[in-house]
Scaffold this motif. Structure first.
Motif, short mmCIF file in Angstrom:
data_model
loop_
_atom_site.label_atom_id
_atom_site.label_comp_id
_atom_site.label_asym_id
_atom_site.label_seq_id
_atom_site.Cartn_x
_atom_site.Cartn_y
_atom_site.Cartn_z
N SER B 13 20.77 23.63 43.48
CA SER B 13 20.31 23.61 44.97
C SER B 13 19.02 24.42 45.00
O SER B 13 18.40 24.66 46.08
CB SER B 13 21.42 24.15 45.78
N GLN B 14 18.59 25.22 43.96
CA GLN B 14 17.52 26.02 44.08
C GLN B 14 16.14 25.43 44.08
O GLN B 14 15.23 26.23 44.21
CB GLN B 14 17.63 27.03 42.52
N ILE B 15 16.07 24.25 43.49
CA ILE B 15 14.94 23.69 43.45
C ILE B 15 14.37 23.17 44.66
O ILE B 15 15.04 22.73 46.01
CB ILE B 15 14.60 22.31 42.63
N VAL B 498 13.74 14.85 39.07
CA VAL B 498 13.27 15.19 40.28
C VAL B 498 12.54 16.51 40.15
O VAL B 498 12.92 17.08 39.03
CB VAL B 498 14.48 15.45 41.25
N VAL B 499 11.37 16.47 40.60
CA VAL B 499 10.54 17.74 40.33
C VAL B 499 10.86 18.91 41.51
O VAL B 499 10.64 18.66 42.61
CB VAL B 499 8.98 17.26 40.38
N ASP B 500 10.60 20.16 40.73
CA ASP B 500 10.68 21.25 41.64
C ASP B 500 9.10 21.60 41.99
O ASP B 500 8.36 22.20 40.97
CB ASP B 500 11.35 22.49 40.99
N LYS B 545 9.45 23.61 32.95
CA LYS B 545 10.74 23.19 33.24
C LYS B 545 10.90 23.03 34.65
O LYS B 545 11.69 23.74 35.42
CB LYS B 545 11.35 24.50 32.81
N ALA B 546 9.94 22.38 35.27
CA ALA B 546 9.89 21.94 36.47
C ALA B 546 10.81 20.82 37.08
O ALA B 546 11.12 20.54 38.13
CB ALA B 546 8.85 21.67 37.07
N ILE B 547 11.16 19.74 35.95
CA ILE B 547 12.01 18.82 36.22
C ILE B 547 13.30 18.91 35.89
O ILE B 547 13.83 19.25 34.98
CB ILE B 547 11.20 17.48 35.53
N GLU C 39 7.12 27.91 30.83
CA GLU C 39 8.05 28.43 31.04
C GLU C 39 9.20 28.10 30.10
O GLU C 39 10.09 28.75 29.27
CB GLU C 39 8.95 28.19 32.11
N LYS C 40 8.63 26.70 29.64
CA LYS C 40 9.45 25.91 28.21
C LYS C 40 9.32 26.79 26.92
O LYS C 40 10.09 27.00 26.20
CB LYS C 40 9.23 24.61 28.50
#
Lengths: 325, 692, 230
Positions: B13-15, B498-500, B545-547, C39-40
């Motif tokens: 739920s953080q994104i 899903v993208v942050d 690491k946005a997805i 970050e990765k």
């Protein structure tokens, strides 16, 4: 007369000019270099002293020039844009002139990457300078000489006396831009031009035709570069790996035939190839000198100075004119 | 049913997502009346996590086993795979998962954490009554069920044929509910054995969930007398009283076209009679589910369409047959049921028994001595919003108010009523009903065209000749391999990437790597859900690491890895190998002990980190066994190779030998015969030896 | 976009091995795009450090995280308390980030995990190419949009030199001759004649050679209020 060097005088005399290239040693001792210089004595009008060619550290061109002068030859001091910024270059030019050096060839210089590609380690990690390019260097020298001004605008008490040369690569792509390239150097002030080695005579003829149409041959003295090939492998290497050199297949083939005709004896193989190489070089000399607008040759033997006398004599270019001031 | 159980997404739920990037339900979940997270349990099945799959199902469904046999599966009708080849066999997979979790379930009945001191009586133990009971028990209520019959389950226990619903399955469901402390009073009919008034006095709330137990009868000449049976009493007699010797005539005519009529006909067939059906509707108008009709037809039951009963002809009181008249239309121009007949066109069907199955109605016995009222049309009075009756302590639940429908609809209604009761008794504003969100759009044609067709794995049915004579279940469930293959057909609709947007810097990597052109990148990437096939390639490649994945658990296998590698196994002398595979079922139990197996839905979700991290433990190497030709996605092999190259490069800086990582690419022939084939294990063994 | 590549691990290891608590800090803008410092990559590197540490019996606690950018106050401020709990920070930002963070973090070493290489385009997935060196005096209008300063190893202004080799540079066949490209492009644009003009020596004072550069955009500066009152 701009500077009164022997080279300038021979050019003005209208006789075919002969310059020869000589590389300074990777040494602080000049004995061998002097020996080689003496092989050229009497067979050329000026000797080009290269400036750390292929980016290998050698004795400096300015020192080399002084040494050959002592031996009674006239140097063409080469000056690359690779290793010095405009401050160092102008400083060296003043010194050279003061030492009596009268000819300077402006070139970009081989990239330092080259230095490590052959049998030497070289200095591929060196930082290059390239503050200015060849064309700009030509212009800077002309301004120093003719206007007594440094590039930055400061006045020189005494202007250097230097006959200005530039290199030109006529037979490599982009062919249609090469004449414009030459024009820029000439307009910048190049008194003479030494070309990259010519093998493709037809192509060179075509380029010279364009040059004549532009009238550039009258504003500068074009000396056609002649490389003396020594072996099939060398030709092959130049054809594939040395930028700016175009070698027709038939010349390579001639050398191959010479090589193959020798059988298996190593000495014989070497001898036959060298003979063929000399033949090729001398034929090329005859051919370039017949071209309208070509004022002489610039001979590159690549450390085979012993043959210069033979070539010059055989080609009927001996003796060299003696010009008295 | 409480919200926290219903809505437990994997997604952090953080994104922060794009405003237009709202979560959507997959069509299967959307169409399910109780919004079962189908995709999640299918995904868990394909990871061999049957217990979690079962819990996912049970979290919204108090009758999971029952539904796994008899649900009309609107999920399947909605499945987007239907537009590619055929819908996923969701109900069969559900049944498979539940069966796999049987032992677990028996040991892990859910007990309510606390009681709240309030007491609720529920009249009737059909799907809706049981659901109310289960939900309220979960919430801490003291629940007592009053059941008229001797068994719990209502219609499910009494009348659904055992060949469709084995009673052991129902018993599992009921045992779950009873384990919650729900009390039962059997053989007690409210309105006769005890009155509603008494119940109101004893309980805080009473729920009437008596369903539609009374069969409607026909009013035609000859109906009275022997040889005419009503559907529900007939079925109850056969299935509840276990009266398999029920005396039917030689030739039975069943009147009706609904599911109950089909049940009646097929039951009569099994009792040894020749059976014909008469129904008003044409084949495509029948209210019965088409697959039920098909199965009946296979069992040599003749269905006479567009005929209506006119008269039962008797001779000396004994039935000789049924006169039928032509139906000219069933529905009027408004689509309402309003049949019209041509009385002149008739036919005669000879029979000695007639079973009337034309629908059910409310048995109103409970009204006796109750404060409940009916309106002028004789209909029950209740509030359509919370199903509270005219009395503040009495609610209605299930088909008694919704009319006839499916079991799962009755369960859905039970949830709703339980929620109403909880709100009322606790004066609570908490809405416990389902989160209603939009469903995902259709698969765009461009995507549909690149998805490989992969036929639905049908489950097998009993041979029709055996079927006609027996009451054992018709459907034979999946074996492991078939279930896995079928589960892997799921496209993960709405559960994909899903993208942050706080992390995305629009680098285009996802757009370049996506085989389905799902990402649209402007200031940040937005992954179009209807395009996304949830392969996870972008998730594992995103440099910031946005997805993440909305619905697929791409994290838990990492815990498995650590768990496996941390565990000390005294039998193994040397450090183990780690094997990642998406061929879940093919490897056990012969797999050598020193190979630790981690199953993923697809190796596309494997990150280079997943290849490197295991080397933090004492292992000899990482093996990767993809499904190769069988892969449901695109480009997975290529990207797997690239990830392995990347991992090797990284590990080489640690002087870990390159061949410590190996991809096992099978050629098709080696695998195609049978993924259970021991040749696969031999292959792994060979690679293992190569590593040593 | 600033392009960088991760330093050889051995070099990184020698930088950090003496510390007991290290944060690998990714930068999620430029260097994430080139898959070197986001970050990765920070996560991967922290794992590799852990493996190295356990295989050499070195005790290092390694964590990782990523900032949006390491070259701006606000992004660092948000995380500074966390950052300051470490003995050392291995930054995967470009050199700008390492410098900037070093200035802000106090007495904690910020170590460079990347070699910052160039400003580059993404020619295609995974291929990055240098196209500009930030010389401070753009002449792209004179060269058909192809920079001889950045893309010719000799930065020749009146090119090409004799080293052009069938469209490739003398330094290697992997490098296009910028002047060859310039000539082709200007021919196509019909402005080849511009190249006949002799370009004079450049004023390099606007480039790095003039000393570290700063730029002031006064209308967004916060400490210029007195100017506003004038």
């Amino acid at each position: 007369m701009k500077v009164g060097s022997n080279l300038e005088k021979v050019i003005l005399s209208g006789s075919p000019v002969v310059t020869v290239e000589l590389g300074p040693p990777m040494s602080a001792d000049a004995t061998g270099f002097i020996k080689k210089a003496n092989l050229l004595k009497g067979f050329c009008d000026a000797v080009n002293i290269t400036d750390c060619q292929t980016a290998i550290v050698r004795m400096s061109s300015i020192a080399g020039s002084l040494i050959v002068m002592k031996e009674g030859l006239e140097p063409v001091m080469q000056m690359t844009c690779r290793d010095r910024n405009r401050i160092a270059i102008q400083s060296d030019l003043l010194g050279a002139s003061a030492l009596g050096i009268r000819n300077c060839l402006c070139i970009a210089g081989d990239h330092q990457r080259f230095s490590g590609l052959g049998r030497f380690k070289g200095h591929p990690g060196a930082k290059n300078v390239y503050d200015i390019d060849t064309c700009q260097l030509v212009g800077i020298i002309k301004r120093m000489r003719d206007d007594g001004l440094q590039q930055g605008g400061d006045r020189l008490e005494v202007a250097p006396r230097l006959f200005i040369g530039a290199s030109w690569t006529p037979t490599a792509e982009p062919l249609d831009f090469r004449p414009i390239n030459l024009k820029k150097k000439v307009l910048s002030g190049a008194d003479f031009i030494q070309t990259q080695g010519i093998f493709d005579i037809d192509l060179f003829k075509q380029q010279m035709q364009t040059i004549r149409a532009m009238g550039l041959h009258e504003k500068t003295a074009i000396l056609a570069g002649i490389i003396v090939p020594r072996s099939y492998n060398m030709l092959k290497y130049m054809a594939t790996s040395v930028p700016g050199i175009t070698i027709p297949e038939k010349i390579i083939h001639r050398m191959l035939k010479a090589k193959e005709s020798a059988g298996s004896d190593k000495e014989e193989i070497k001898r036959r190839q060298e003979q063929e190489g000399l033949k090729i070089a001398m034929e090329l000399i005859h051919q370039v000198l017949e071209i309208d607008g070509v004022r002489g040759i610039h001979l590159q033997t690549i450390s085979w100075e012993e043959v210069v006398g033979y070539i010059i004599k055989t080609c009927g270019l001996y003796p060299r004119p003696k010009i008295h001031s | 049913m409480p919200k926290e159980i219903l809505d437990k997404p994997f997604m952090s739920s953080q994104i922060t997502t794009d405003d237009n990037d709202k979560p959507v339900y997959s069509p299967c979940r959307y169409e399910c009346p109780i919004h079962t997270d189908v995709q999640r349990y299918i995904h868990l099945i394909s990871n061999a996590k049957y217990e979690e799959a079962f819990e996912t199902i049970r979290s919204v469904n108090p009758l999971p086993s029952t539904c796994s046999y008899i649900c009309h599966h609107p999920c399947e009708n909605a499945c987007r795979r239907g537009k590619i080849d055929a819908p996923l066999a969701i109900r069969h997979l559900k049944r498979y998962a539940i069966q796999k979790a049987t032992e677990y379930r028996k040991k892990n009945r859910l007990r309510p954490k606390q009681t709240n001191g309030k007491k609720v009586a529920i009249i009737g133990s059909g799907p809706s009554g049981l659901t109310v009971a289960s939900d309220l028990a979960d919430l801490g209520y003291g629940v007592t069920i009053y059941e008229k019959f001797s068994k719990l389950g209502g219609i499910l226990a009494l009348a659904i044929p055992t060949y469709r619903l084995p009673r052991e399955a129902l018993k599992e469901d009921i045992d779950d509910i009873l384990a919650k402390g729900v009390e039962t009073v059997l053989n007690c009919e409210v309105g006769k054995d005890i009155s509603l008034k008494d119940l109101i006095a004893k309980y805080d709330t009473v729920v009437v969930a008596t369903g539609l137990m009374k069969s409607r009868n026909l009013n035609i000449p000859g109906i009275d007398g022997q040889g005419v049976l009503l559907a529900i009493p007939f079925l109850i007699d056969v299935f509840s009283n276990d009266n398999r010797e029920f005396k039917l005539g030689k030739r039975v005519v069943v009147i009706g076209g609904g599911n109950v009529a089909i049940d009646v006909a097929r039951t009569a067939k099994r009792l040894g009679s020749d059976v014909e059906m008469v129904c008003l509707e044409a084949p495509d108008e029948m209210p019965a589910w088409s697959w039920e009709v098909d199965e009946a037809t296979q069992e040599d039951i003749k269905i006479n369409h567009r005929w209506a009963p006119k008269e039962i002809v008797r001779k000396d009181g004994i039935i000789e047959g049924l006169v039928v008249k032509r139906v000219t239309s069933v529905f009027d121009s408004n689509g309402r049921f309003n049949p019209e007949y041509d009385e002149h066109i008739t036919d005669f069907i000879s029979a000695d028994t007639v079973i009337v199955s034309i629908g059910q109605t409310v048995d109103t016995t409970f009204l006796n001595d109750s404060p409940l009222i009916v309106d002028k049309q004789g209909k029950l009075v209740f509030n359509n919003h919370d199903y509270l009756s005219n009395h503040p302590k009495i609610f209605y639940s299930g088909e008694i108010v919704t009319g006839p429908g499916s079991a799962v609809s009755a369960i859905a209604h039970g949830h709703k009523v339980a929620s109403s009761i909880h709100q009322r008794l606790n004066d609570s504003k908490t809405d416990l009903s389902f989160v209603e969100i939009d469903k995902i759009g259709d698969i765009p044609e461009t995507v549909r065209n690149v998805i490989k067709a992969r036929p639905r794995i049908s489950i097998s049915l009993l041979d029709t000749n055996i079927r006609k004579k027996t009451f054992i279940p018709v459907e034979i469930g999946y074996d492991d391999a078939s279930a896995l293959r079928e589960a892997k057909r799921c496209r993960g609709c709405g559960g994909g990437a899903v993208v942050d947007i706080r992390k995305c810097m629009a680098c285009m990597t996802c757009k370049r790597i996506c085989p389905y052109d799902a990402p649209v990148v402007s200031f940040y990437s937005r992954i179009r859900q209807e395009y996304c096939q949830a392969c996870g390639l972008c998730v594992s490649t995103c440099p910031s690491k946005a997805i993440s994945m909305r619905g697929m658990d791409v994290e838990s296998f990492r815990k498995d890895v650590i768990g496996l590698l941390s565990e000390k196994n005294s039998n193994i002398q040397t450090p183990p190998f780690l094997l990642y595979t998406c061929i879940t079922q093919g490897l056990n139990p012969e797999i050598p002990q020193d190979i630790k197996v981690v199953s993923l839905d697809c190796l596309s979700r494997l990150d280079v980190l997943d290849i490197i991290t295991p080397f933090n433990y004492a292992i000899r190497g990482v093996l990767l066994l993809p499904c190769n030709d069988d892969c449901k996605y695109h480009g997975v092999d290529y990207w797997l190779k690239m990830k392995v190259l990347h991992a090797k490069k990284i590990l080489s800086s640690l002087s870990i030998p390159q061949d410590c990582i190996q991809i096992i690419f099978n050629n098709k022939s080696e695998l195609s015969q049978n993924i259970n084939d021991s040749s696969l294990n031999a292959l792994i063994q060979r690679h293992k030896e190569g590593l040593q | 976009m600033i392009v960088g590549e991760q330093k050889p691990f051995e070099e990184i290891w020698n930088m950090i091995r003496q510390y007991r608590r290290v944060l690998v800090l990714g930068c999620n803008t430029c260097v994430a795009v080139c898959h070197s410092g986001g970050e990765k990559e920070a996560h991967i590197l922290s794992e590799v450090i852990q493996i190295k540490a356990s295989s050499t019996d070195t005790s290092i606690e390694v964590n990782h995280m990523g900032l949006v950018r390491q070259c701006e106050n606000e992004y660092i401020d948000d995380a500074i308390h966390n950052l300051q709990t470490y003995e050392a920070i291995l930054s995967l930002a470009c050199g700008v980030g390492v410098n900037f963070l070093s200035q802000k973090i106090g007495s904690i070493p910020v170590l460079p995990g990347l070699n910052t290489t160039f400003y580059g385009s993404v020619e295609e997935a995974g291929v990055f190419a240098e196209m500009c060196v930030g010389c401070g005096d753009c002449i792209l209008h004179l060269t058909g949009g192809i920079c001889p300063i950045a893309r010719c190893p000799k930065s020749i202004m009146n090119g090409p030199c004799g080293g052009t080799n069938n469209g490739k540079c003398e330094i290697g066949v992997d490098t296009d001759c910028a002047w060859y490209l310039i000539i082709q492009r200007m021919k196509a644009l019909g402005i080849l004649h511009l190249l006949e003009e002799i370009q004079p020596p450049r004023d390099w004072s606007k480039s790095f050679h003039g000393g570290p550069r700063r730029m002031f955009v006064s209308h967004v500066m916060l400490n210029k209020r007195e100017d506003a009152n004038k």
